[in-house]
Design an enzyme around this catalytic site. Structure first.
Site, PDB file in Angstrom:
ATOM      1  N   CYS A   4      17.369 -28.641  15.947  1.00 50.22           N
ATOM      2  CA  CYS A   4      17.724 -27.531  15.071  1.00 50.22           C
ATOM      3  C   CYS A   4      17.651 -28.021  13.628  1.00 50.22           C
ATOM      4  O   CYS A   4      18.461 -28.842  13.199  1.00 50.22           O
ATOM      5  CB  CYS A   4      19.131 -27.050  15.427  1.00 50.22           C
ATOM      6  N   CYS A  45      20.641 -27.347  11.206  1.00 45.76           N
ATOM      7  CA  CYS A  45      21.845 -28.110  11.563  1.00 45.76           C
ATOM      8  C   CYS A  45      21.953 -29.363  10.700  1.00 45.76           C
ATOM      9  O   CYS A  45      23.040 -29.820  10.365  1.00 45.76           O
ATOM     10  CB  CYS A  45      21.807 -28.524  13.034  1.00 45.76           C
TER      11      CYS A  45
END
Lengths: 174, 146
Positions: free
Chosen positions: A97, A100
């Site tokens: 991700c 993130c």
């Protein structure tokens, strides 16, 4: 601005954070008028690598590194989160991700600034499936705040640092 | 690769963004975060460039974010056969990939240009950069130390 803050190329990007109902459960809280911004979004210069006062290390490595906050797992969840004496912040993330990693940087700063008042952890939702399910994690990154073992706030998506700070302050004052 | 489609239908799950898939038997398969194949990275890189142009969106100012997401899509393409969004958590990845809602470009992106993975950003988004291209070298470089 704190010396630890990474050189800012532009703070404009943070004044109107990515706020859509889809991303945030707190969109009603913004905007605060021109907050002091320190979340370094523009880590890489557009061309070349020379930044005034830039640290010697490579930006590209910095920009994708893993979090410095300690991981929490199913085995340590009870002790680290549920039974914690002080409030706890947990950032749920996934291995691939991209955003993130931006949130990792904010949580790193917060964990230092709130040392002793708030414990910060990261949890890989790809590995700890059960905990992710228990808290009904759908989108990552998502930051959960716990006090006395209970979840008391959630910040979904990629928000500017001030957004997390505001949520933390609310929890600390409760 | 065969994909199991376990959900009866997509139904009206769009508003809540909750998958209609019920919890199936848990697959506690912990995969080490392996590198996606070069072939898949290249496919997803090209797809990303094309879709950014087509949709009038731009990559993030921090291309490290873009790179990680492209690799994540490639990883899912390798392991699931479909580029499932790497910025979601799923109870059952194969079922989700078969169902398709979160396969890139996902339904929210196609319908409303919403990419919470920050791969495709509309120009007015403050995280948006000015580029619609990313080279394989850039991807490799910015993810070298992962």
């Amino acid at each position: 601005m704190a010396a630890s803050t990474f050189p800012l190329r532009s703070s404009r990007a943070l004044q109107n954070p990515l706020l859509s109902p889809f991303l945030s459960s707190h969109s009603h809280l913004n905007p605060t008028p021109r907050p002091l911004l320190s979340f370094p979004f523009r880590l890489r210069p557009k061309t070349g690598v020379k930044l005034p006062n830039g640290p010697p290390r490579s930006f590209k490595i910095f920009s994708v590194r893993e979090s410095n906050a300690p991981p929490v797992t199913r085995d340590s969840w009870e002790k680290s989160v549920i039974n914690s004496e002080i409030p706890v912040l947990v950032e749920f993330y996934a291995s691939w991700c991209g955003p993130c990693r931006m949130v990792h940087r904010v949580i790193d700063e917060i964990s230092v600034e709130y040392a002793g008042k708030l414990n910060c952890f990261v949890l890989n939702a790809d590995i700890d499936l059960q905990i992710a399910e228990d808290y009904e994690i759908k989108a990552v990154p998502v930051v959960l705040l716990f006090k006395n073992g209970k979840k008391c706030d959630t910040v979904v998506g990629t928000m500017p640092k001030e957004f997390y700070i505001a949520a933390i302050e609310r929890v600390l004052k409760q | 690769m065969t994909l199991q489609l376990q959900a009866p239908s997509l139904g009206a799950s769009i508003s809540s963004f909750v998958s209609p898939l019920r919890r199936s038997t848990h697959r506690f398969v912990i995969r080490a975060k392996a590198e996606p194949t070069d072939k898949s990275v290249e496919i997803m890189r090209k797809f990303s460039e094309q879709y950014a142009r087509k949709s009038g969106t731009y990559f993030c100012v921090d291309k490290g974010v873009t790179s990680v997401v492209i690799k994540g899509l490639a990883d899912h393409k390798d392991s699931l056969g479909a580029p499932l969004c790497p910025c979601r958590h799923y109870d059952d990845k194969p079922a989700e990939a078969g169902q398709g809602f979160w396969n890139c470009p996902c339904v929210p992106m196609r319908e409303r240009k919403e990419c919470h993975c920050m791969l495709f950003l509309t120009p007015e988004n403050d995280f948006a950069g000015k580029e619609q291209t990313i080279s394989l070298e850039e991807i490799k470089e910015s993810t070298a130390n992962m």
